[in-house]
Design a protein around this motif. Structure first.
Motif, PDB file in Angstrom:
ATOM      1  N   GLY A  60       0.796  -1.140  -0.051  1.00  9.05           N
ATOM      2  CA  GLY A  60       0.255  -0.126   0.009  1.00  9.05           C
ATOM      3  C   GLY A  60       0.869   1.320   0.005  1.00  9.05           C
ATOM      4  N   TYR A  61       0.624   2.317  -0.897  1.00 13.78           N
ATOM      5  CA  TYR A  61       1.354   3.370  -1.068  1.00 13.78           C
ATOM      6  C   TYR A  61       0.305   4.581  -0.551  1.00 13.78           C
ATOM      7  CZ  TYR A  61       4.587   6.595  -3.515  1.00 13.78           C
ATOM      8  OH  TYR A  61       5.302   7.526  -3.529  1.00 13.78           O
ATOM      9  N   PRO A  62       0.514   5.332   0.679  1.00 16.91           N
ATOM     10  CA  PRO A  62      -0.392   6.041   1.182  1.00 16.91           C
ATOM     11  C   PRO A  62      -0.182   7.606   0.685  1.00 16.91           C
ATOM     12  CG  PRO A  62       1.680   5.806   2.660  1.00 16.91           C
ATOM     13  CD  PRO A  62       1.828   4.679   1.681  1.00 16.91           C
ATOM     14  N   LYS A  63      -0.325   7.823  -0.398  1.00 13.43           N
ATOM     15  CA  LYS A  63      -0.131   9.231  -1.154  1.00 13.43           C
ATOM     16  C   LYS A  63      -1.244  10.009  -0.458  1.00 13.43           C
ATOM     17  CE  LYS A  63       0.604   9.146  -5.780  1.00 13.43           C
ATOM     18  NZ  LYS A  63       0.141   8.890  -7.223  1.00 13.43           N
ATOM     19  N   ILE A  92       5.282  -3.987  -5.985  1.00 10.49           N
ATOM     20  CA  ILE A  92       4.317  -2.999  -6.743  1.00 10.49           C
ATOM     21  C   ILE A  92       3.724  -2.249  -5.593  1.00 10.49           C
ATOM     22  CG2 ILE A  92       2.291  -2.886  -8.033  1.00 10.49           C
ATOM     23  CD1 ILE A  92       3.124  -5.809  -9.065  1.00 10.49           C
ATOM     24  N   LEU A  93       3.754  -1.113  -5.864  1.00 10.40           N
ATOM     25  CA  LEU A  93       2.863   0.003  -5.012  1.00 10.40           C
ATOM     26  C   LEU A  93       1.513   0.107  -5.477  1.00 10.40           C
ATOM     27  CD1 LEU A  93       5.856   2.775  -4.752  1.00 10.40           C
ATOM     28  CD2 LEU A  93       5.328   0.758  -2.931  1.00 10.40           C
ATOM     29  N   GLU A  94       0.694   0.183  -4.372  1.00 14.39           N
ATOM     30  CA  GLU A  94      -0.794   0.189  -4.849  1.00 14.39           C
ATOM     31  C   GLU A  94      -1.533   1.178  -3.932  1.00 14.39           C
ATOM     32  OE1 GLU A  94      -4.525  -0.787  -6.631  1.00 14.39           O
ATOM     33  OE2 GLU A  94      -2.499  -1.198  -7.130  1.00 14.39           O
ATOM     34  N   ILE A 128      -7.825  -5.189   1.049  1.00 13.34           N
ATOM     35  CA  ILE A 128      -8.498  -4.098   0.350  1.00 13.34           C
ATOM     36  C   ILE A 128      -7.441  -3.704  -0.881  1.00 13.34           C
ATOM     37  CG2 ILE A 128      -9.410  -1.791  -0.028  1.00 13.34           C
ATOM     38  CD1 ILE A 128     -10.958  -2.330   2.774  1.00 13.34           C
ATOM     39  N   ILE A 129      -6.239  -3.472  -0.137  1.00 10.51           N
ATOM     40  CA  ILE A 129      -5.136  -3.289  -1.205  1.00 10.51           C
ATOM     41  C   ILE A 129      -4.930  -4.204  -1.984  1.00 10.51           C
ATOM     42  CG2 ILE A 129      -2.573  -2.657  -1.119  1.00 10.51           C
ATOM     43  CD1 ILE A 129      -3.106  -1.302   1.729  1.00 10.51           C
TER      44      ILE A 129
END
Length: 139
Positions: A60-63, A92-94, A128-129
């Motif tokens: 997970g990537y928290p933008k 992989i960043l999601e 979920i991610i």
């Protein structure tokens, strides 16, 4: 080959795995560690990766909501590098914006107490991610 989904927090790491078809994500566990001691999770992750025949990690990537990169996203990028170096797997960043909010809403609707929600929210966020990635990949 299966996929591993991760939701990184400052003291927790939510973990989910895909089924063998790579279509369905399942919550596995939440790992706990001392604040910002991310390397302490590596031994546990090594066992999970081995036991579940993991070939790809989805992190997970928290933008930020405006799509910018903040402190948590920078920490996530460092963790991504640590995972790649440690396991030699593609990471992989999601985009994970709102996954914790969605997770909490699901758990509230399931009528879980605040104490029980706190224990389950990170694993569900990882689920979920991972499911978001699997759905997008499957299209």
């Amino acid at each position: 080959m299966r996929y591993l989904g991760l939701d990184l927090g400052s003291k927790t790491l939510g973990v989910a795995v895909s089924d063998t078809t790579g279509m369905i994500a399942n919550t596995l566990t939440t790992l706990y560690f001392k604040e910002d001691d991310y390397s302490s999770t590596l031994k546990q992750l090594k066992d999970i990766i081995k036991d579940n025949d993991i070939g790809v990690i989805v992190l997970g990537y928290p933008k930020n909501m405006n799509n910018s990169i903040g402190k948590r996203a920078e920490i996530t990028l460092e963790f991504k590098n640590l995972l790649e170096e440690s396991f030699g797997l593609e990471v992989i960043l999601e985009d994970e914006r709102l996954t914790s909010v969605i997770s909490n809403q699901v758990l509230i609707e399931a009528d879980l107490s605040r104490k029980k929600r706190k224990k389950k929210v990170d694993g569900l966020a990882a689920n979920i991610i991972l499911q978001s990635y699997l759905d997008r990949k499957g299209r």
